[in-house]
Motif scaffolding. Structure first.
Motif, short mmCIF file in Angstrom:
data_model
loop_
_atom_site.label_atom_id
_atom_site.label_comp_id
_atom_site.label_asym_id
_atom_site.label_seq_id
_atom_site.Cartn_x
_atom_site.Cartn_y
_atom_site.Cartn_z
N MET A 88 -2.52 10.40 -15.27
CA MET A 88 -1.72 9.72 -16.28
C MET A 88 -2.54 8.86 -17.24
O MET A 88 -2.04 8.48 -18.30
N THR A 89 -3.77 8.52 -16.88
CA THR A 89 -4.55 7.62 -17.74
C THR A 89 -5.87 8.22 -18.20
O THR A 89 -6.56 7.62 -19.02
N GLY A 90 -6.26 9.37 -17.66
CA GLY A 90 -7.51 10.00 -18.09
C GLY A 90 -8.74 9.55 -17.36
O GLY A 90 -9.87 9.90 -17.73
N LEU A 91 -8.58 8.77 -16.29
CA LEU A 91 -9.72 8.30 -15.50
C LEU A 91 -9.81 9.08 -14.19
O LEU A 91 -8.87 9.75 -13.77
N ASP A 92 -10.93 8.95 -13.51
CA ASP A 92 -11.11 9.44 -12.13
C ASP A 92 -10.80 10.92 -11.97
O ASP A 92 -10.02 11.33 -11.11
N GLU A 93 -11.44 11.73 -12.79
CA GLU A 93 -11.18 13.18 -12.71
C GLU A 93 -11.45 13.74 -11.33
O GLU A 93 -10.76 14.61 -10.85
N GLU A 94 -12.48 13.23 -10.66
CA GLU A 94 -12.86 13.79 -9.37
C GLU A 94 -11.82 13.54 -8.29
O GLU A 94 -11.85 14.14 -7.23
N GLU A 95 -10.86 12.66 -8.55
CA GLU A 95 -9.86 12.33 -7.55
C GLU A 95 -8.57 13.14 -7.71
O GLU A 95 -7.68 13.03 -6.91
N ARG A 96 -8.46 13.91 -8.74
CA ARG A 96 -7.21 14.64 -8.97
C ARG A 96 -6.93 15.63 -7.84
O ARG A 96 -7.79 16.38 -7.43
N GLY A 97 -5.71 15.60 -7.37
CA GLY A 97 -5.33 16.52 -6.30
C GLY A 97 -5.65 16.00 -4.91
O GLY A 97 -5.35 16.64 -3.92
N ALA A 98 -6.27 14.81 -4.83
CA ALA A 98 -6.53 14.20 -3.52
C ALA A 98 -5.54 13.06 -3.32
O ALA A 98 -5.16 12.39 -4.27
N PHE A 99 -5.12 12.84 -2.08
CA PHE A 99 -4.09 11.84 -1.80
C PHE A 99 -4.74 10.49 -1.50
O PHE A 99 -5.01 10.16 -0.35
N PHE A 100 -5.00 9.69 -2.52
CA PHE A 100 -5.49 8.33 -2.32
C PHE A 100 -4.27 7.43 -2.34
O PHE A 100 -3.64 7.22 -3.38
N SER A 101 -3.93 6.86 -1.19
CA SER A 101 -2.69 6.11 -1.11
C SER A 101 -2.66 5.28 0.16
O SER A 101 -3.68 5.10 0.84
N THR A 102 -1.47 4.79 0.49
CA THR A 102 -1.22 4.01 1.70
C THR A 102 -0.47 4.88 2.70
O THR A 102 0.46 5.59 2.31
N PRO A 103 -0.83 4.86 3.99
CA PRO A 103 -0.13 5.67 4.99
C PRO A 103 1.35 5.30 5.07
O PRO A 103 1.76 4.21 4.69
N GLY A 104 2.14 6.24 5.59
CA GLY A 104 3.57 6.01 5.75
C GLY A 104 4.37 7.04 5.01
O GLY A 104 4.40 7.04 3.78
N GLY A 105 5.01 7.94 5.75
CA GLY A 105 5.72 9.05 5.16
C GLY A 105 6.94 8.67 4.35
O GLY A 105 7.55 9.51 3.69
N SER A 106 7.32 7.38 4.38
CA SER A 106 8.47 6.92 3.59
C SER A 106 8.05 5.90 2.54
O SER A 106 8.85 5.06 2.12
N GLY A 107 6.81 5.96 2.12
CA GLY A 107 6.35 5.08 1.05
C GLY A 107 5.32 4.06 1.45
O GLY A 107 4.60 3.53 0.62
N GLY A 108 5.26 3.74 2.75
CA GLY A 108 4.27 2.78 3.21
C GLY A 108 4.54 1.34 2.79
O GLY A 108 3.62 0.53 2.68
N PHE A 109 5.82 1.00 2.56
CA PHE A 109 6.15 -0.34 2.08
C PHE A 109 5.83 -1.42 3.11
O PHE A 109 5.25 -2.45 2.79
N VAL A 110 6.22 -1.20 4.37
CA VAL A 110 5.88 -2.17 5.41
C VAL A 110 4.37 -2.25 5.59
O VAL A 110 3.80 -3.34 5.71
N GLU A 111 3.70 -1.09 5.59
CA GLU A 111 2.24 -1.06 5.74
C GLU A 111 1.56 -1.96 4.72
O GLU A 111 0.66 -2.73 5.06
N HIS A 112 1.94 -1.84 3.48
CA HIS A 112 1.25 -2.58 2.41
C HIS A 112 1.73 -4.03 2.30
O HIS A 112 0.91 -4.95 2.25
N VAL A 113 3.04 -4.24 2.26
CA VAL A 113 3.57 -5.59 2.04
C VAL A 113 3.20 -6.51 3.18
O VAL A 113 2.87 -7.69 2.96
N PHE A 114 3.21 -6.00 4.41
CA PHE A 114 2.86 -6.84 5.57
C PHE A 114 1.42 -7.35 5.45
O PHE A 114 1.15 -8.53 5.66
N ARG A 115 0.50 -6.47 5.12
CA ARG A 115 -0.91 -6.86 5.00
C ARG A 115 -1.11 -7.83 3.84
O ARG A 115 -1.85 -8.82 3.98
N GLU A 116 -0.47 -7.56 2.71
CA GLU A 116 -0.61 -8.44 1.55
C GLU A 116 -0.03 -9.81 1.81
O GLU A 116 -0.62 -10.84 1.45
#
Length: 466
Positions: free
Chosen positions: A287-315
């Motif tokens: 969407m922004t034209g950066l990080d071409e080498e990362e396209r198609g790779a899943f860089f994200s937070t674990p959790g099959g339903s969005g990972g909201f607890v995973e991220h918000v708890f740590r933050e």
């Protein structure tokens, strides 16, 4: 989508937006009247608008999703309402229209389900989906990693601010449209103060496409057709909400024009002789034209339903208490696998208590505790479907000899194994978007947050145990 016996399965909306009425005809019975009249307005008595099907009148009931109030008057387990604006036929029309700029956003849950079904690596599956869609006329294909990062950042900041200001607790995640439908129609004003205002990853993707990308590429939003691939039929209702539009008046456009489920996409390809496994891999766009080498790779937070607890708890642990949570969260199973909690203890005191609550029965139990003032939680990730988003009603069914429970477990495992963990703020694309576009807090609030509304229950929702 197809059943294992070769027959076509009916769309499965979550239990929060349909009636569990058992033996129903394929058309609307007199006791379940659509509350939307022909003029598009609610009616107290729509008996004259919708009649029981007679053999000599084989005409389907037609409503658009802008008319639909998710009142449960017609979305039932025994009939399919013709949702004209959210169909593969409409999508095909747009793909053939040379004047339309068609773009897709594909959810990771859908990718994993297709990868499991066809026995392909998930990252390769996403690229094959991109290749197939572009061969049919799509201009760009995105994944939801980017919009998910934005959603996680915003909901974490929202929670920390609410906690510091002693706001309404627990904060309830708002990414599940089935849960939101239930809250608005059944709980009304009681539930609204608890619900997070952060948009779901789907709707944030829509905001970025119809605003940032259209501005950047000098595209007319009315000529950009944005279709998302999602594991859930309820996402069709979410996309049709008037809250999720860009522009004003006659220049107002849906941020997401069409939602196609995982099963619908598989059928869409199969009926046109396209094999996902045999498709040529295409480029997954950025969407922004950066990080071409990362396209198609899943860089994200674990959790099959969005990972909201995973991220918000740590933050929250780090921001509020200076505690850095390392390794997997130690989730404790409570009533069942779909009701879990995790706590943060500081100096012998539980200072944070988070939960994941999936499935309607568990949601009911949580709501009862809220009404009695006995909920111990600060934040709850709520999903209407048992098993969460990987078990959405739009996913592919289990193969012969495989149970639904086995498939859910395998999808969750595959999803988390496919994720390359990265903190959302480590995403250069996200950093750039905040620097160039989401500059002021007011603009950030306008673009990435929304509001929810108590909706009058004009006919009463008759669902067991509500």
């Amino acid at each position: 989508r197809d059943n294992t016996d070769g027959s076509m399965a009916q769309p499965r909306f979550s239990g929060t937006v349909k009636l569990d009425t058992g033996d129903l005809s394929d058309y609307i019975a007199p006791a379940q009247n659509c509350v939307v009249g022909k003029a598009g307005k609610e009616t107290k008595d729509a008996q004259h608008e919708v009649q029981r099907h007679k053999k000599e009148e084989a005409k389907p009931v037609k409503v658009t999703l802008h008319d639909c109030l998710a009142c449960s008057g017609c979305v039932t387990s025994a009939e399919t309402v013709l949702l004209e604006q959210q169909s593969t036929e409409e999508l095909q029309t747009k793909l053939k229209d040379e004047n339309m700029h068609v773009v897709f956003t594909v959810s990771l849950q859908s990718v994993v389900a297709l990868a499991k079904h066809y026995g392909i690596d998930p990252e390769k599956t996403l690229r094959k989906i991109a290749g197939a869609l572009k061969s049919m006329g799509a201009k760009e294909v995105y994944d939801t990693c980017f919009s998910k990062d934005l959603s996680l950042i915003e909901i974490a900041d929202e929670f920390v601010t609410r906690y510091k200001e002693r706001g309404c607790m627990p904060m309830l995640a708002s990414a599940c449209p089935g849960w939101i439908c239930y809250a608005e129609k059944t709980l009304g004003n009681f539930a609204l103060p608890y619900i997070s205002t952060t948009k779901s990853p789907q709707q944030i993707a829509g905001t970025v496409v119809k605003n940032f990308i259209c501005d950047k590429k000098s595209l007319d939003p009315s000529k950009v057709y944005h279709c998302t691939i999602m594991p859930c039929y309820d996402k069709k209702l979410e996309a049709s909400r008037e809250d999720f539009t860009t522009g004003k008046g006659e220049r107002s456009y849906c941020e997401v024009d069409c939602v196609i489920t995982t099963g619908e996409l598989a059928e869409f390809f199969e009926t046109r002789g396209i094999s996902i496994a045999g498709s040529t891999e295409g480029v997954v766009d950025d969407m922004t034209g950066l990080d071409e080498e990362e396209r198609g790779a899943f860089f994200s937070t674990p959790g099959g339903s969005g990972g909201f607890v995973e991220h918000v708890f740590r933050e929250a642990a780090l921001s509020l208490f200076g505690e850095k949570v390392e390794g997997p969260l130690q989730m404790r199973i409570l009533r069942n696998q779909d009701f879990r909690e995790v706590t943060l203890e500081v100096n012998g005191e539980n200072v944070l208590n988070f939960a994941t609550v999936y499935g309607f029965r568990n949601i009911q139990n949580l709501v009862r505790k809220l009404k009695m003032g006995k909920s111990p939680y600060h934040f709850v990730e709520i999903m209407a479907c048992p098993g969460g988003c990987v078990n959405g009603g739009g996913q592919l069914p289990p193969k012969e000899g495989q149970s639904a429970k086995e498939l859910i477990a395998e999808l969750e495992t595959m999803y988390n194994a496919s994720i390359h963990y990265r903190h959302p703020w480590e995403n250069k694309k996200v950093e750039r978007l905040y620097e160039e576009w989401l500059v002021t807090p007011r603009h950030r609030q306008h673009m990435l947050h929304t509001g929810y509304h108590a909706r009058e229950n004009t006919i009463g929702i008759q669902v067991n145990n509500w």
